[in-house]
Structures are given as structure tokens and as C-alpha cells.
Design a protein around this motif. Structure first.
Motif, PDB file in Angstrom:
ATOM      1  N   ALA A 119      -7.429 -16.502   0.495  1.00 26.46           N
ATOM      2  CA  ALA A 119      -8.801 -16.911   1.377  1.00 26.46           C
ATOM      3  C   ALA A 119      -8.403 -16.071   2.401  1.00 26.46           C
ATOM      4  CB  ALA A 119      -9.430 -17.999   1.263  1.00 26.46           C
ATOM      5  N   LEU A 120      -7.531 -16.179   3.190  1.00 26.99           N
ATOM      6  CA  LEU A 120      -7.237 -15.743   4.597  1.00 26.99           C
ATOM      7  C   LEU A 120      -6.442 -14.003   4.545  1.00 26.99           C
ATOM      8  CD1 LEU A 120      -4.647 -18.111   6.284  1.00 26.99           C
ATOM      9  CD2 LEU A 120      -7.100 -17.408   7.229  1.00 26.99           C
ATOM     10  N   VAL A 121      -6.311 -13.879   3.466  1.00 28.20           N
ATOM     11  CA  VAL A 121      -6.139 -12.148   2.980  1.00 28.20           C
ATOM     12  C   VAL A 121      -7.830 -12.049   2.822  1.00 28.20           C
ATOM     13  CG1 VAL A 121      -5.586 -10.187   2.089  1.00 28.20           C
ATOM     14  CG2 VAL A 121      -3.434 -12.216   2.960  1.00 28.20           C
ATOM     15  N   THR A 165     -10.385 -12.949   4.073  1.00 22.16           N
ATOM     16  CA  THR A 165     -11.199 -12.536   5.113  1.00 22.16           C
ATOM     17  C   THR A 165     -11.355 -12.037   5.982  1.00 22.16           C
ATOM     18  OG1 THR A 165     -10.386 -14.432   6.085  1.00 22.16           O
ATOM     19  CG2 THR A 165     -12.479 -14.929   4.283  1.00 22.16           C
ATOM     20  N   HIS A 166      -9.673 -11.942   6.086  1.00 19.64           N
ATOM     21  CA  HIS A 166      -9.553 -11.325   7.963  1.00 19.64           C
ATOM     22  C   HIS A 166      -8.975  -9.729   7.512  1.00 19.64           C
ATOM     23  CE1 HIS A 166     -10.838 -15.011  10.093  1.00 19.64           C
ATOM     24  NE2 HIS A 166      -9.800 -15.370   9.297  1.00 19.64           N
ATOM     25  N   TYR A 167      -7.546 -10.187   6.468  1.00 20.80           N
ATOM     26  CA  TYR A 167      -6.789  -8.628   5.814  1.00 20.80           C
ATOM     27  C   TYR A 167      -7.089  -8.443   4.547  1.00 20.80           C
ATOM     28  CZ  TYR A 167      -5.192 -11.657   9.262  1.00 20.80           C
ATOM     29  OH  TYR A 167      -5.192 -12.973  10.713  1.00 20.80           O
ATOM     30  N   HIS A 168      -8.773  -8.674   4.466  1.00 16.43           N
ATOM     31  CA  HIS A 168      -8.865  -7.605   3.008  1.00 16.43           C
ATOM     32  C   HIS A 168      -8.716  -5.850   3.358  1.00 16.43           C
ATOM     33  CE1 HIS A 168     -12.393  -5.684   4.322  1.00 16.43           C
ATOM     34  NE2 HIS A 168     -12.409  -6.481   4.999  1.00 16.43           N
ATOM     35  N   ASP A 169      -8.578  -4.939   4.187  1.00 17.52           N
ATOM     36  CA  ASP A 169      -8.391  -3.671   4.210  1.00 17.52           C
ATOM     37  C   ASP A 169      -6.846  -3.502   4.696  1.00 17.52           C
ATOM     38  OD1 ASP A 169      -8.937  -4.880   6.662  1.00 17.52           O
ATOM     39  OD2 ASP A 169      -9.900  -3.021   7.208  1.00 17.52           O
ATOM     40  N   PHE A 170      -5.763  -4.284   4.983  1.00 14.71           N
ATOM     41  CA  PHE A 170      -4.454  -4.204   5.015  1.00 14.71           C
ATOM     42  C   PHE A 170      -3.133  -4.531   4.033  1.00 14.71           C
ATOM     43  CE2 PHE A 170      -4.260  -6.742   9.713  1.00 14.71           C
ATOM     44  CZ  PHE A 170      -5.679  -5.968   9.683  1.00 14.71           C
ATOM     45  N   GLY A 171      -2.978  -3.769   3.856  1.00 14.26           N
ATOM     46  CA  GLY A 171      -1.239  -3.860   3.177  1.00 14.26           C
ATOM     47  C   GLY A 171      -0.643  -4.689   3.022  1.00 14.26           C
ATOM     48  N   PRO A 172       0.323  -4.565   1.549  1.00 11.19           N
ATOM     49  CA  PRO A 172       1.184  -5.942   2.289  1.00 11.19           C
ATOM     50  C   PRO A 172       2.030  -6.698   3.481  1.00 11.19           C
ATOM     51  CG  PRO A 172       2.065  -4.882   0.233  1.00 11.19           C
ATOM     52  CD  PRO A 172       0.678  -4.325   0.802  1.00 11.19           C
ATOM     53  N   THR A 173       2.760  -5.639   3.717  1.00 10.68           N
ATOM     54  CA  THR A 173       3.464  -5.288   5.162  1.00 10.68           C
ATOM     55  C   THR A 173       2.735  -5.792   6.243  1.00 10.68           C
ATOM     56  OG1 THR A 173       4.754  -3.304   3.763  1.00 10.68           O
ATOM     57  CG2 THR A 173       4.773  -4.108   6.124  1.00 10.68           C
ATOM     58  N   LEU A 174       1.852  -5.006   6.894  1.00  9.88           N
ATOM     59  CA  LEU A 174       1.050  -5.608   7.935  1.00  9.88           C
ATOM     60  C   LEU A 174       0.767  -7.155   7.782  1.00  9.88           C
ATOM     61  CD1 LEU A 174       0.211  -4.666  10.909  1.00  9.88           C
ATOM     62  CD2 LEU A 174      -1.495  -3.519  10.057  1.00  9.88           C
ATOM     63  N   ALA A 175      -0.678  -6.904   6.483  1.00  9.75           N
ATOM     64  CA  ALA A 175      -0.793  -8.537   5.828  1.00  9.75           C
ATOM     65  C   ALA A 175       0.020  -9.557   6.467  1.00  9.75           C
ATOM     66  CB  ALA A 175      -1.484  -8.478   4.677  1.00  9.75           C
ATOM     67  N   GLU A 221       2.605  -9.319   8.276  1.00  8.47           N
ATOM     68  CA  GLU A 221       3.132 -10.156   9.858  1.00  8.47           C
ATOM     69  C   GLU A 221       1.712 -10.562   9.776  1.00  8.47           C
ATOM     70  OE1 GLU A 221       3.936  -5.760  10.952  1.00  8.47           O
ATOM     71  OE2 GLU A 221       5.777  -5.798   9.405  1.00  8.47           O
ATOM     72  N   TYR A 222       0.762 -10.402   9.847  1.00  2.41           N
ATOM     73  CA  TYR A 222      -0.818 -11.120  10.893  1.00  2.41           C
ATOM     74  C   TYR A 222      -0.263 -12.675  10.168  1.00  2.41           C
ATOM     75  CZ  TYR A 222      -2.315  -6.692  13.175  1.00  2.41           C
ATOM     76  OH  TYR A 222      -2.793  -6.750  13.586  1.00  2.41           O
ATOM     77  N   LEU A 223       0.083 -12.905   9.077  1.00  6.05           N
ATOM     78  CA  LEU A 223      -0.403 -13.886   8.821  1.00  6.05           C
ATOM     79  C   LEU A 223       1.171 -14.772   8.919  1.00  6.05           C
ATOM     80  CD1 LEU A 223      -1.042 -13.431   4.852  1.00  6.05           C
ATOM     81  CD2 LEU A 223      -1.991 -14.180   6.877  1.00  6.05           C
TER      82      LEU A 223
END
Length: 86
Positions: free
Chosen positions: A23-25, A27-37, A39-41
């Protein structure tokens, strides 16, 4: 051969945590790659997940898309027309 047939693996994510991450990815990080997502999580939501586990999760139909891995065919130098010194 597995000694635990029919049982979930020891390293499997809990369904509630997986749903929260999805749900978080989404809504917030849908255009991020897995590494950056990942890190943000970890920084903003205190959810620790490896980038590889998140990458595999992002490739599942849970995200609404299935990403097929790209397999590049090797082209021999002779076919490409490049002279090869023997």
C-alpha cells in the motif's frame, strides 16, 4: 528435498506487513526503484525490507503489473560483421 512440505518458509514476510508495504509503495513510491523505495520505507515508515525482496515483490501481480526479466541474446562477432583476428 524440503523437510517442511506445505508449510511457509522461515523468511517469509507476514501478510499484514506485506500488505502495508504494498500500500505504501503504491501510493507514495510507485515511480521509485526498489533500492530507493526500500531506503524511504526504512527512513520514513520504519519498515525494514531488503531491496531484493522489495524488487521481487514489485514484480508480482500484487502491484498490478508483471515485469518480465529481459534476456539479451548474445550476438556472435561473426554475425555482427566484426572481423575477428585469429
Amino acid at each position: 528435498m524440503s523437510r517442511r512440505p506445505g508449510r511457509p518458509g522461515n523468511r517469509r514476510l507476514d501478510d499484514a506487513i506485506r500488505d502495508q508495504i504494498v500500500a505504501l509503495v503504491r501510493t507514495h513510491y510507485h515511480d521509485f526503484g526498489p533500492t530507493l523505495a526500500a531506503e524511504y520505507l526504512a527512513e520514513r515508515h520504519d519498515l525494514r525490507i531488503s531491496r531484493e525482496k522489495l524488487r521481487k515483490l514489485m514484480m508480482t501481480p500484487v502491484f498490478g503489473r508483471i515485469v518480465k526479466p529481459v534476456v539479451l541474446a548474445r550476438i556472435s562477432l561473426a554475425i555482427a560483421g566484426i572481423a575477428v583476428a585469429s
